[in-house]
Design an enzyme around this catalytic site. Structure first.
Site, short mmCIF file in Angstrom:
data_model
loop_
_atom_site.label_atom_id
_atom_site.label_comp_id
_atom_site.label_asym_id
_atom_site.label_seq_id
_atom_site.Cartn_x
_atom_site.Cartn_y
_atom_site.Cartn_z
N SER A 303 1.18 -6.85 3.60
CA SER A 303 0.04 -6.55 4.49
C SER A 303 0.03 -4.84 4.68
O SER A 303 1.08 -4.15 4.51
CB SER A 303 0.27 -7.08 5.90
OG SER A 303 1.36 -6.45 6.62
N ASP A 304 -1.15 -4.19 4.96
CA ASP A 304 -0.97 -3.01 5.24
C ASP A 304 -0.39 -2.89 6.73
O ASP A 304 -0.46 -3.92 7.47
CB ASP A 304 -2.55 -2.27 5.39
CG ASP A 304 -2.64 -0.90 5.51
OD1 ASP A 304 -1.28 -0.31 5.52
OD2 ASP A 304 -3.85 -0.24 4.75
N CYS A 305 -0.03 -1.53 7.23
CA CYS A 305 0.95 -1.70 8.39
C CYS A 305 0.21 -2.09 9.67
O CYS A 305 -0.64 -1.53 9.96
CB CYS A 305 1.60 -0.25 8.46
SG CYS A 305 2.59 -0.12 6.93
N SER A 307 -1.30 -4.98 10.11
CA SER A 307 -2.68 -5.46 9.97
C SER A 307 -2.45 -7.14 10.52
O SER A 307 -3.72 -7.50 10.63
CB SER A 307 -3.30 -5.34 8.48
OG SER A 307 -2.39 -5.96 7.86
#
Ligand SMILES: *[C@@H]1O[C@H](CO)[C@@H](O)[C@H](O)[C@H]1NC(C)=O
Ligand SMILES: *[C@@H]1O[C@H](CO)[C@@H](O)[C@H](O)[C@H]1NC(C)=O
Ligand SMILES: *[C@@H]1O[C@H](CO)[C@@H](O)[C@H](O)[C@H]1NC(C)=O
Length: 775
Positions: A303-305, A307
């Site tokens: 995941s993006d940080c 998210s």
């Protein structure tokens, strides 16, 4: 005899050099390691580890992973769902920080293990990808990746780096305001796909062996349709990108597909934004369905940080944090950049939202990646790449490549007769002006590390001729230009170079622009300096995004314009190489440069690529934008005049169809792409490219096609590109193999690829060639 003796000599020198490497390697691993080198299965500490199946390198990754996952408790498993993976000391597995970055060189951004120290105090910092893309040289994309992963492995071997890198960023640069456009390879799906594949192959180097081993693991991000950070009151964390199926499959998805299918990337990162109402990290169709099942990702989805947290806290997409944990894991997420899965997955299981088998699947993908990296193979010094160390970082070859990349990317936008290249023999004094004239960190953009060293434009130019310098503005924002000093030195010099543009203060992550003119009073500075100057005036624009420099394009006193992106640590040297003609420029714009007025008719939030005459929406990118650009995609001049010639190309392509095909009896505008009639349906185009000039040159041949006007197809689409060397006053041959179903097809309104029937136009340079495609 003498040739034999030569050979013996060279063998012994290779041997000496090699033993020196081993010697320093030993020294480094024994005494000079800065941090813990994270690896498992260290039998020197515990002989029992040698008996574990997951440490046994003669078994398959699959069997080793199954053995490992089978020996973990639920708590240990959950501890391996986040980027700060926990230590499992009873099995000799150290903690591991997954988050490292290598966008254009090894970076110290991220909370993984990557950092600099006295032992390795910097790494080669290449240009930002937007400039690298402008080189249109796929060999170069891969060459950079190889150097970056060599330096990364060298740093890992002394405890200064991780093995998993969340690079490259391959989102389509859709809107000129986007602050992160500089991180990407531009607006064209084909160029972005080639960049992704090349860079990832260079980083991972899986091709070197059939063993599935990774040099480092790359990650293509941010999946998908992510290219808005912070515009007016719209924030990336909560932005819902409304995307048509057609735009999805012919614009946003292709780079990711190539990255996974052709580049064999080991990871994909899902983005913060929602797509048509669903957060991408919680969308089972986009993750499991497309990346895992259709494209067959061999690796992990991260995941993006934060998210996972974002989709509960900011987007209110789920009622509880536990539900956010369950939804993402069920959608196919394997690793959370953040601590949310670590915190809430147990609760998700307790509440019956998630079954442990899904956690097993996720961590298996994570562990398999680490196994391919050799993390479970014991002492890294005894493995492939184990001989790399500090002497392999910032080598003169690597730094020269950084300069070469900048040279190959720099785009010449304007060049009046008698302007560039400047002649160092006759030039006594050069005025060097502008807020970026002595740029250091501005040249390396974001997601940077500490460079080996900087060579600023002023230093690069001063190495060739005497210079007089004035910054002209206190900083890049240039609220108050300091005109007088600048005009004075311009008036007394033989030629003037003005280096202006942007920096991370103007365009960056979480910083989209609302203005694409030169910042503050830069335009005033440039105009006044040009008025005062007595010799040629070279305007150099350092920026990621395009700039509306119409004023300079039409001002005869400004005799040349160069765009240099953010050119990396050696950018100043490359700029000097071009200005004084030791390098003939060959870069091409990887993005459309729009006029400022474009912004008035296009809200950044409108994801549509296609123009809409009903609302006056002008469309996006060279493929759909119907207005007049300041400079078009693919534009770029050379010091040589280059002439194209079509040597051979068909005028007619017939697609064989079965007798009972519907198109045999009715009027069809386009054909579905199907195995039966697409097989071997390819033709060659032969071109001759002539360099009419006095200098050797590099030249990129861009082959576009304009399909018949069906399905709201692009007005123009890049089909292929090829960069070649052409010696002065000579000719090069370029051949393209065009696959009719792949290259001449378009995506219809439902997202399906089809070949339009009728007249296609192929374009190369100013040439157009009509090609009829029929059944
Ligand atoms: C590793 O696996 C191979 C193949 O099953 C086996 O022959 C070998 O004995 C194992 N090694 C150890 C140390 O257990
Ligand atoms: C240019 O920048 C370099 C590196 O920061 C610095 O050492 C030098 O003094 C600067 N030159 C001038 C003239 O300001
Ligand atoms: C492309 O880049 C490679 C690697 O730097 C270089 O060797 C080659 O000459 C370049 N090709 C052209 C045509 O410039």
């Amino acid at each position: 005899m003498s040739s034999t003796r030569n050979r013996v000599n060279s063998v012994s020198s290779i041997f000496l050099c090699f033993s020196y490497l081993i010697f320093t390697g030993l020294l480094l691993t024994c005494e000079k390691v800065d941090g813990q080198i994270p690896f498992a299965c260290d039998v020197s500490k515990n002989v029992v580890l040698g008996e574990y199946k997951f440490c046994n390198t003669s078994l398959s990754v699959k069997d080793r992973v199954a053995d490992l996952v089978g020996s973990l408790t639920l708590e240990e498993k959950i501890g391996n769902l986040g980027d700060n993976a926990i230590e499992i000391s009873r099995l000799g597995i150290p903690k591991y920080g997954w988050w490292s970055e290598a966008l254009h060189g090894v970076s110290n951004v991220g909370r993984g293990a990557t950092k600099f120290s006295d032992l390795i105090s910097g790494a080669t910092s290449f240009p930002m990808p937007i400039l690298t893309a402008a080189s249109f040289n796929t060999t170069l994309f891969e060459a950079i990746g190889r150097v970056v992963s060599t330096e990364a492995r060298a740093m890992y071997n002394v405890g200064l780096a991780g093995l998993t890198y969340w690079s490259p960023n391959i989102n389509i640069f859709r809107d000129p305001r986007w602050g992160r456009g500089q991180e990407t390879p531009g607006e064209d799906p084909l160029l972005a796909s080639r960049y992704a594949t090349g860079y990832v192959k260079g980083l991972q180097q899986t091709d070197d062996s059939a063993s599935n081993k990774l040099k480092v693991a790359a990650c293509c991000k941010h999946y998908t349709a992510y290219d808005l950070d912070n515009w007016k009151d719209v924030d990336r964390l909560t932005f819902n990108a409304v995307v048509t199926e057609q735009d999805m499959y012919d614009t946003f998805q292709p780079p990711f597909k190539s990255c996974v299918v052709d580049g064999n990337v080991a990871s994909v990162m899902c983005s913060y934004n929602q797509i048509n109402g669903k957060p991408s990290c919680a969308d089972p169709d986009l993750l499991k369905g497309v990346i895992r099942e259709k494209w067959k990702l061999n690796g992990y989805i991260v995941s993006d940080c934060d998210s996972v947290e974002v989709l509960y806290k900011n987007q209110h997409y789920t009622a509880t944090p536990e539900e956010a944990a369950a939804k993402t894991i069920l959608a196919g997420l394997d690793l959370d950049c953040g601590s949310y899965l670590g915190q809430y997955t147990q609760g998700a299981i307790d509440n019956g939202l998630l079954d442990e088998t899904y956690i097993d699947i996720a961590i298996s993908n994570n562990f398999a990646t680490l196994m391919r990296l050799g993390f479970f193979d014991g002492d890294p010094a005894k493995q492939p790449y184990g001989n790399l160390g500090p002497t392999d970082v910032c080598t003169s070859d690597n730094q020269e490549l950084a300069r070469e990349v900048a040279r190959q990317g720099i785009v010449l936008l304007k060049n009046n007769e008698g302007s560039l290249p400047l002649d160092k023999q006759t030039l006594n004094l050069l005025a060097v002006i502008g807020p970026n004239a002595n740029a250091t960190s501005v040249m390396i953009g974001n997601y940077a590390g500490i460079p080996c060293k900087y060579l600023t434009p002023l230093e690069g130019l001063t190495a060739i001729v005497p210079t007089n310098y004035s910054p002209g503005c206190p900083d890049v924002q240039c609220a108050n230009a300091r005109i007088d000093d600048a005009t004075n030195i311009a008036a007394s010099a033989d030629a003037t170079v003005i280096i202006v543009g942007a920096s991370l203060e103007i365009e960056a992550e979480s910083r989209d622009r609302d203005n694409i003119l030169l910042p503050g009073q830069q335009q005033l500075l440039v105009t006044e300096v040009a008025n005062a100057a007595k010799g040629p005036v070279i305007l150099v624009i350092m920026s990621g995004g395009g700039m509306d420099v119409s004023f300079a394009k039409t001002n005869d006193k400004i005799t040349s314009i160069l765009w240099v992106g953010y050119p990396g640590e050696a950018g100043g040297g490359a700029i000097a190489d071009v200005i004084f003609g030791s390098h003939n420029p060959s870069g091409r714009l990887p993005i459309t440069w729009y006029p400022q007025s474009y912004l008035d008719s296009v809200p950044m939030t409108n994801m549509n690529m296609r123009a809409d005459p009903a609302t006056g929406y002008p469309g996006r990118s060279y493929r759909f934008y119907t207005g007049e650009p300041v400079y078009p995609f693919g534009y770029g001049m050379s010091f040589s005049s280059i002439r194209h010639e079509i040597v051979k190309a068909p005028q007619l392509v017939s697609i064989p169809l079965a007798e009972d095909h519907v198109c045999q009896s009715s009027q069809c505008k386009s054909l579905e792409i199907a195995e039966e009639h697409c097989q071997n349906l390819a033709f060659d185009i032969h071109l001759a490219v002539k360099n009419m000039g006095e200098m050797n040159s590099q030249h990129t041949v861009l082959l576009f096609f304009s399909p018949p006007n069906v399905h709201n197809a692009p007005q123009k689409q890049l089909v292929g590109f090829e960069k070649v060397h052409i010696a002065r006053k000579s000719k090069a041959q370029v051949r393209f193999k065009v696959d009719v179903c792949k290259d001449l097809s378009v995506v219809d309104e439902l997202g399906n690829r089809k070949v339009p029937l009728g007249q296609h136009l192929l374009h190369v340079g100013n040439l157009k060639h009509a090609l009829s495609v029929r059944i």
